[in-house]
Design a protein around this motif. Structure first.
Motif, short mmCIF file in Angstrom:
data_model
loop_
_atom_site.label_atom_id
_atom_site.label_comp_id
_atom_site.label_asym_id
_atom_site.label_seq_id
_atom_site.Cartn_x
_atom_site.Cartn_y
_atom_site.Cartn_z
N GLU A 17 0.76 -1.37 -0.09
CA GLU A 17 0.18 0.14 0.04
C GLU A 17 0.68 1.19 -0.04
O GLU A 17 0.29 2.32 -0.67
CB GLU A 17 -0.88 -0.09 1.23
N ILE A 18 1.99 1.06 0.49
CA ILE A 18 2.84 2.43 0.88
C ILE A 18 3.66 2.89 -0.58
O ILE A 18 3.81 3.98 -1.01
CB ILE A 18 3.92 2.11 1.99
N LYS A 19 4.13 1.60 -1.15
CA LYS A 19 4.97 1.62 -2.26
C LYS A 19 4.43 2.73 -3.39
O LYS A 19 5.37 3.39 -3.95
CB LYS A 19 5.54 0.40 -2.85
N PRO A 20 3.14 2.49 -3.76
CA PRO A 20 2.66 3.26 -4.80
C PRO A 20 2.75 4.80 -4.45
O PRO A 20 2.84 5.60 -5.38
CB PRO A 20 1.23 2.84 -4.90
N LEU A 21 2.52 5.28 -3.18
CA LEU A 21 2.57 6.55 -2.97
C LEU A 21 4.10 7.04 -3.02
O LEU A 21 4.32 8.01 -3.30
CB LEU A 21 2.09 6.72 -1.48
N VAL A 22 4.97 6.26 -2.49
CA VAL A 22 6.44 6.65 -2.86
C VAL A 22 6.82 6.88 -4.12
O VAL A 22 7.49 7.54 -4.65
CB VAL A 22 7.45 5.43 -1.95
N ASP A 23 6.39 5.87 -4.93
CA ASP A 23 6.57 6.03 -6.28
C ASP A 23 5.82 7.14 -6.99
O ASP A 23 6.53 7.95 -7.84
CB ASP A 23 5.90 4.71 -7.16
N LYS A 24 4.80 7.64 -6.53
CA LYS A 24 4.24 8.67 -6.97
C LYS A 24 5.17 9.92 -6.71
O LYS A 24 5.14 10.71 -7.55
CB LYS A 24 2.62 8.69 -6.34
N ALA A 25 5.39 10.15 -5.51
CA ALA A 25 6.11 10.94 -5.05
C ALA A 25 7.55 11.12 -5.79
O ALA A 25 8.08 12.14 -6.41
CB ALA A 25 6.60 11.16 -3.50
N PHE A 57 -9.17 3.10 9.35
CA PHE A 57 -7.87 2.67 8.97
C PHE A 57 -7.21 2.45 7.49
O PHE A 57 -6.57 1.55 7.36
CB PHE A 57 -7.67 1.17 9.70
N ASN A 58 -8.22 3.34 6.70
CA ASN A 58 -7.72 3.40 5.25
C ASN A 58 -6.22 4.38 5.26
O ASN A 58 -6.45 5.28 5.86
CB ASN A 58 -8.77 3.67 4.45
N LEU A 59 -5.21 3.95 4.35
CA LEU A 59 -4.08 4.68 4.18
C LEU A 59 -4.65 5.93 3.44
O LEU A 59 -5.24 6.07 2.58
CB LEU A 59 -3.14 3.82 3.28
N VAL A 60 -4.20 7.14 4.28
CA VAL A 60 -4.29 8.51 3.87
C VAL A 60 -3.09 9.23 3.23
O VAL A 60 -3.01 9.69 2.21
CB VAL A 60 -4.84 9.12 4.76
N THR A 80 9.95 12.14 1.09
CA THR A 80 8.56 12.27 0.35
C THR A 80 7.75 12.29 1.38
O THR A 80 7.48 12.06 2.58
CB THR A 80 8.40 10.90 -0.29
N TRP A 81 6.37 13.17 0.87
CA TRP A 81 5.32 13.44 1.46
C TRP A 81 4.15 13.16 0.18
O TRP A 81 4.09 14.08 -0.50
CB TRP A 81 5.37 14.68 2.06
N ALA A 82 3.48 12.18 0.60
CA ALA A 82 2.50 11.99 -0.55
C ALA A 82 1.23 11.68 0.00
O ALA A 82 1.16 10.88 1.12
CB ALA A 82 2.92 10.82 -1.42
N THR A 83 0.03 12.05 -0.60
CA THR A 83 -1.42 11.44 -0.15
C THR A 83 -1.97 10.48 -1.25
O THR A 83 -1.47 10.92 -2.41
CB THR A 83 -2.22 12.77 0.11
#
Length: 141
Positions: A17-25, A57-60, A80-83
């Motif tokens: 769940e976290i990796k797509p946000l890191v990739d996005k940033a 408890f959904n990732l924001v 990185t700071w991504a929503t």
């Protein structure tokens, strides 16, 4: 919204769940690091991983930060700071900011810094952050 520091032991089951946000940033970086590089450093407990969740408890959003010790001062640098949806309400920014301030104060950091897109810089300027400098890049190859 709630922000927690994710312990490296819990990272493998949450990374999908976290990796797509890191990739996005990291679409906006210059290739210095990838999400997989971050994962290695996070698993080695070299970086801070802050995870924001809603009431269900959904990732924001996520923040990855690192402490740097300079000769005169100590810095908490935000890699990185991504929503999840690319936007966030005031409570989201306030909650993440408070978590960063808590880490910085507890570890003796003198300041928090981040490279950011103009949109985040504008939002954080209204929260008392200074836009100290910009980074512009010319690719040579």
């Amino acid at each position: 919204m709630k922000v927690e520091i994710l312990n490296p032991i819990n990272l493998p089951k949450a990374w999908h769940e976290i990796k797509p946000l890191v990739d996005k940033a990291f679409k906006y970086n210059q290739g210095e690091r990838t999400a997989n590089d971050m994962l290695q450093s996070l698993m080695s407990d070299e970086l801070w991983l802050l995870v924001g969740t809603d009431d269900d408890f959904n990732l924001v959003g996520v923040i990855i930060a690192e402490e740097f010790v300079h000769p005169q001062k100590k810095e908490l640098f935000v890699w990185t700071w991504a929503t999840v949806d690319g936007t966030a309400d005031e409570l989201c920014y306030e909650t993440f900011e408070n978590a960063l301030i808590g880490i910085a104060e507890s570890t003796g950091c003198h300041y928090i810094s981040a490279w950011s897109r103009k949109g985040l810089a504008k939002k954080m300027n209204s929260r008392g952050w200074e836009d100290s400098y910009s980074v512009i890049t010319k690719h040579l190859y």
